[in-house]
Design an enzyme around this catalytic site. Structure first.
Site, PDB file in Angstrom:
ATOM      1  N   VAL A  26      65.680 -10.496 -24.686  1.00  0.00           N
ATOM      2  CA  VAL A  26      65.952  -9.133 -24.207  1.00  0.00           C
ATOM      3  C   VAL A  26      64.665  -8.357 -23.917  1.00  0.00           C
ATOM      4  O   VAL A  26      63.579  -8.737 -24.337  1.00  0.00           O
ATOM      5  CB  VAL A  26      66.828  -8.360 -25.213  1.00  0.00           C
ATOM      6  CG1 VAL A  26      68.145  -9.075 -25.428  1.00  0.00           C
ATOM      7  CG2 VAL A  26      66.114  -8.189 -26.554  1.00  0.00           C
ATOM      8  N   GLU A  27      64.828  -7.239 -23.186  1.00  0.00           N
ATOM      9  CA  GLU A  27      63.716  -6.365 -22.767  1.00  0.00           C
ATOM     10  C   GLU A  27      62.615  -7.146 -22.052  1.00  0.00           C
ATOM     11  O   GLU A  27      61.428  -6.947 -22.286  1.00  0.00           O
ATOM     12  CB  GLU A  27      63.154  -5.583 -23.965  1.00  0.00           C
ATOM     13  CG  GLU A  27      64.095  -4.524 -24.482  1.00  0.00           C
ATOM     14  CD  GLU A  27      63.467  -3.592 -25.498  1.00  0.00           C
ATOM     15  OE1 GLU A  27      62.235  -3.653 -25.679  1.00  0.00           O
ATOM     16  OE2 GLU A  27      64.201  -2.804 -26.115  1.00  0.00           O
ATOM     17  N   GLY A  28      63.022  -8.026 -21.172  1.00  0.00           N
ATOM     18  CA  GLY A  28      62.089  -8.867 -20.433  1.00  0.00           C
ATOM     19  C   GLY A  28      61.981 -10.229 -21.072  1.00  0.00           C
ATOM     20  O   GLY A  28      61.309 -10.381 -22.097  1.00  0.00           O
ATOM     21  N   SER A  62      65.704   3.332 -29.252  1.00  0.00           N
ATOM     22  CA  SER A  62      64.845   2.614 -28.310  1.00  0.00           C
ATOM     23  C   SER A  62      65.189   3.062 -26.901  1.00  0.00           C
ATOM     24  O   SER A  62      65.607   4.197 -26.677  1.00  0.00           O
ATOM     25  CB  SER A  62      65.036   1.101 -28.478  1.00  0.00           C
ATOM     26  OG  SER A  62      64.124   0.380 -27.714  1.00  0.00           O
ATOM     27  N   ARG A  87      59.117  -0.749 -25.757  1.00  0.00           N
ATOM     28  CA  ARG A  87      58.938  -2.174 -26.016  1.00  0.00           C
ATOM     29  C   ARG A  87      57.843  -2.430 -27.051  1.00  0.00           C
ATOM     30  O   ARG A  87      57.710  -3.537 -27.561  1.00  0.00           O
ATOM     31  CB  ARG A  87      58.621  -2.884 -24.697  1.00  0.00           C
ATOM     32  CG  ARG A  87      58.779  -4.376 -24.747  1.00  0.00           C
ATOM     33  CD  ARG A  87      58.807  -4.985 -23.364  1.00  0.00           C
ATOM     34  NE  ARG A  87      57.758  -4.463 -22.504  1.00  0.00           N
ATOM     35  CZ  ARG A  87      57.675  -4.728 -21.204  1.00  0.00           C
ATOM     36  NH1 ARG A  87      58.589  -5.466 -20.629  1.00  0.00           N
ATOM     37  NH2 ARG A  87      56.699  -4.239 -20.481  1.00  0.00           N
TER      38      ARG A  87
END
Length: 826
Positions: free
Chosen positions: A502-504, A210, A380
């Site tokens: 996570v990731e925003g 990722s 994402r």
């Protein structure tokens, strides 16, 4: 009355032009022709003269651009410069990152459904399918999540080695560098399957594939960096982590305090130009075992050593640093929701690195934020949505099976309407999630970096995964809350907040990112208008703005005409791209797309930069855009699978659910709009007859649940790529086998129910006692007796939970089976 009719005719002509979005030249010709016909066919009155004057004014500004620019465009340009908040480079990069894809059509009010339907169905190639069916299957068989999470707090050594040897860490790395070169769909499918067995193992595989060193090297690395690192990453000789988050910068990643200063220093015994960095990072997955650290920091060059004496602040930069490099400190582990994947801290104090450790080399100094945003736009779309899909698939399969096996009040709990309501959400959302997973990963494989779509997928697929898991836990009740080897839900339940965060973080994603970024990127004119307003050359800015402004006005008029027309016709004016029962769904989605386009334009026009601070208003429009995407993904999935009749209840459930939720979001938006009269007017234009949509009915809920409770094709398709063990003592295998045995015994059990009604069997006896009574009285034969016994034994095994001695629970659980008894679940 003549004047009124003449005016109405002109309004109708203008409305038709606006509805069909004709170009301005064609609009002018059509309206001139209408005026000429009125002039020739009837007595002239005030309606004609008013229309002619209006036409003349519009024609004047259309034909004389200098007049238009001086009287209108320049004034509007100056006003826009005043009301627009200043855009810094970080915001500009974030807005420019990624691509506008199908979300652009949905936002602009007139989606081209044929364009969507022509997108090729995403599929795995032969090599990818083999990897999923073999290597991934083998890895799942090796995983014991109870052992991983509650005993080792780590993957077993043999699992780590298998992951490295079989290339799981190099799925996205091209074959020329020793990787698999897999598609985004294959990456998603592998993560999905692993996640149904062990979230800890899935995260371990997911992170290197990722957003991180591998992804950044592929797109931005120098040839030397690629040639050295990519083969080592693919072979598992290097374990990467990427360090972005700091204690003071989480969702606001652009505010990281970690600092690097360009200076001369020693590296491998030589004086070289490099960077002295200090950092303090946390929440870094794989950091405790990483051999190379991808690091994001802010770069400064106060002495102009990079060659530009006028530039000191370069901004965020990404570097790749070996974890054993002098000064690098790998700290202790975090324990995210008690899961066992490696996560921890890393620090560095006065760590000197040469410039060639910058990813991409010296030329990419200060380009880190752009690199991260562009990579995130694609990344994402895959990993976290895949984990949401895994939650859905496992819950669909196991909850349906358990609800048929588990009995209360002498009835399978699946037959209770309260249970059915929760199961309907599981069923409907699983269909939606799988549709989104394939469509979104497919977009990445088309070369798209769908920044807005990826935010929609991340937010909604993890949120739906959480809802599905909560419903599954409720249905399993006591069976799910007792931790132990038999519990296949608890670790997934515990890990849900990780994907949410996570990731925003999801709150940020919904309130700021989906519509905040979508409104600017997906709108055909706003972003370009903003860029024109930022130009230092004002005359050039006015020229660009003039061209955009009047097209924007025409776009707004078109949205109004389309929204009113589609509202008055209940969507029937919209075209149907397909025949059959689903055609009407496209019409309703087109209607909601038009409502979103009009509402967004009015909101941005009236609120300007304040709209991004009205987070709850922005979030409601984000919900509308999201449900348009989710509903269209459902329709695409249905078409890609050749329109199976069995899917129609699932399609209907999802479209009705999405339409109702869009309607609710819009009503709340209009009710909370700062100008109440404008809010009421917008609501009337969008919904002239009041609310148009309802939630799925109880009957429809029942229809989508039925396939969960049988051996159905749709059950197999929706839960494909979920791992279910084959052994009778496997954590999920025992439930699956019991399910099949209970289904096989259904016909024979009907005989027992008839005998109970005839009072031939003791209704107060246990199931096993009644089975023995039935064979003794000749109600069933020996073969039927064995079928019932097998089913009852399997059922009783499935409803058991784990228990442990006080010493085991107080310390470390060291034994799986011994010194344990089994009790029924509550």
């Amino acid at each position: 009355m003549t004047g009124l009719w003449q005016l109405l005719i002109m309004v109708l002509v203008a409305g038709v032009c606006a509805y069909n979005r004709w170009p301005m030249k064609k609009v002018m010709i059509a309206n001139l022709a209408a005026l000429a016909l009125i002039w020739l066919a009837s007595d002239l009155s005030w309606g004609f003269y008013l229309s002619a004057i209006t036409y003349g004014v519009v024609a004047l500004f259309y034909l004389l651009p200098d007049l238009r620019m001086d009287w209108i465009s320049r004034k509007a340009y100056n006003f826009m410069q005043k009301v627009l908040p200043p855009m810094n480079e970080t915001e500009k990069v974030a807005l420019e990152a990624g691509d506008v894809w199908w979300d652009g059509d949905l936002f602009q009010g007139n989606p081209d459904w044929n364009k969507m339907l022509k997108i090729e169905k995403p599929t795995l190639n032969e090599e990818e399918q083999s990897f999923v069916d073999n290597e991934t299957e083998q890895l799942c068989e090796m995983l014991d999540d109870w052992d991983i999470v509650h005993k080792r707090k780590d993957l077993p050594p043999e699992v780590w080695q298998f992951i490295k040897d079989k290339g799981f860490l190099g799925m996205i790395i091209p074959k020329e560098y020793g990787g698999k070169g897999f598609s985004a769909l294959a990456h998603s499918t592998v993560v999905t399957k692993l996640s149904t067995r062990s979230a800890s193992a899935a995260v371990t595989v997911m992170v290197p594939n990722s957003l991180g060193p591998g992804e950044l090297l592929l797109h931005y690395g120098t040839d030397a960096q690629k040639d050295y690192y990519l083969p080592r990453l693919a072979a598992g000789k290097e374990i990467p982590c990427f360090a972005l988050t700091s204690p003071v910068a989480g969702s606001d990643a652009g505010a990281i305090p970690d600092k690097g200063v360009v200076c001369m220093g020693k590296h491998e015994g030589k004086d070289v130009l490099g960077i002295k960095i200090n950092w303090n990072k946390r929440y870094i997955t794989l950091a405790p075992v990483a051999t190379i650290v991808g690091l994001a920091f802010k770069l400064y060059d106060p002495d102009g050593l990079l060659g530009d004496t006028d530039k000191e602040d370069y901004g965020i930069t990404c570097a790749l640093i070996p974890s054993d490099h002098p000064g690098v400190e790998i700290g202790q582990r975090h324990l995210p929701m008690n899961q066992a994947f490696m996560n921890g801290t890393t620090k560095g104090k006065d760590v000197f690195i040469p410039l060639d450790m910058i990813i991409g080399g010296k030329e990419f100094a200060g380009q880190g934020w752009r690199m991260l945003m562009e990579s995130l736009a694609a990344g994402r779309s895959i990993s976290l949505p895949a984990m949401g899909a895994a939650c859905a698939k496992l819950s669909y399969r196991m909850t349906g099976a358990y609800a048929m096996v588990r009995e209360q009040f002498k009835t399978p709990i699946a037959r209770f309407e309260g249970i059915e309501e929760a199961m309907a959400r599981i069923a409907g959302m699983t269909y939606r999630i799988e549709a989104m997973r394939t469509m979104t990963a497919g977009a990445v494989d088309l070369g798209v970096k769908p920044s807005v779509v990826s935010a929609i997928a991340k937010y909604h697929m993890t949120e739906m995964g959480r809802q599905i898991m909560n419903d599954s836990m409720d249905i399993h009740a006591g069976r799910a809350i007792i931790m132990g080897e038999r519990n296949y839900l608890a670790n997934g339940y515990m890990s849900q907040p990780i994907g949410i965060t996570v990731e925003g973080a999801n709150i940020l994603t919904r309130n700021l990112m989906i519509f905040g970024q979508g409104a600017v990127r997906c709108h055909p004119y706003v972003f370009r208008e903003m860029m024109a307003a930022q130009l230092e050359d004002k005359e050039e800015g006015v020229k660009r703005f003039d061209s955009l402004l009047f097209r924007h006005i025409g776009y707004g008029v078109s949205n109004f005409a389309r929204t009113l027309g589609l509202g008055l016709s209940a969507g029937k004016l919209a075209a149907k791209p397909v025949a059959g029962r689903t055609g009407k769904y496209y019409q309703q989605l087109t209607r909601m797309s038009s409502v979103l386009a009009l509402t967004s334009d009015v909101a941005m026009g009236m609120l300007g930069g304040d709209l991004k601070r009205k987070e709850r208003l922005s979030a409601r429009l984000a919900d509308v855009l999201s449900h348009l995407y989710m509903a269209s993904a459902v329709l695409k999935y249905y078409e890609d699978n050749e329109r199976p009749i069995s899917d129609l209840p699932y399609v209907q459930w999802n479209i009705e659910s999405s339409l109702e939720q869009m309607q609710q979001a819009l009503y709340e938006f209009y009710g909370n709009f700062p100008n109440q009269w404008v809010g009421k007017l917008l609501r009337f234009v969008a919904f002239p007859y009041g609310k148009s949509y309802r939630k799925p009915s109880d009957r429809l809920d029942r229809e989508v649940v039925k396939p969960m409770l049988t051996k159905s094709d749709i059950r197999e398709r929706l839960t494909n790529y979920s791992f279910v063990g084959e052994a009778s003592d496997d954590v999920t295998g025992r439930v699956e086998q019991a399910f099949f045995k209970v289904l096989a015994a259904d016909e024979v059990r009907r005989k027992l129910r008839k005998a109970m009604k005839a009072k031939q069997l003791d209704k107060n006896a246990t199931n096993m006692e009644r089975i023995e009574q039935a064979i003794e009285k000749g109600i069933i034969n020996q073969e039927e007796h064995q079928i019932l016994v097998d089913a009852e034994e399997a059922r009783m095994d499935v409803i058991q939970v784990d228990d442990y001695s006080h010493e085991q629970i107080s310390g470390v659980v060291t034994e799986n089976k011994s010194s344990k008894s089994k009790t029924k679940a509550a």
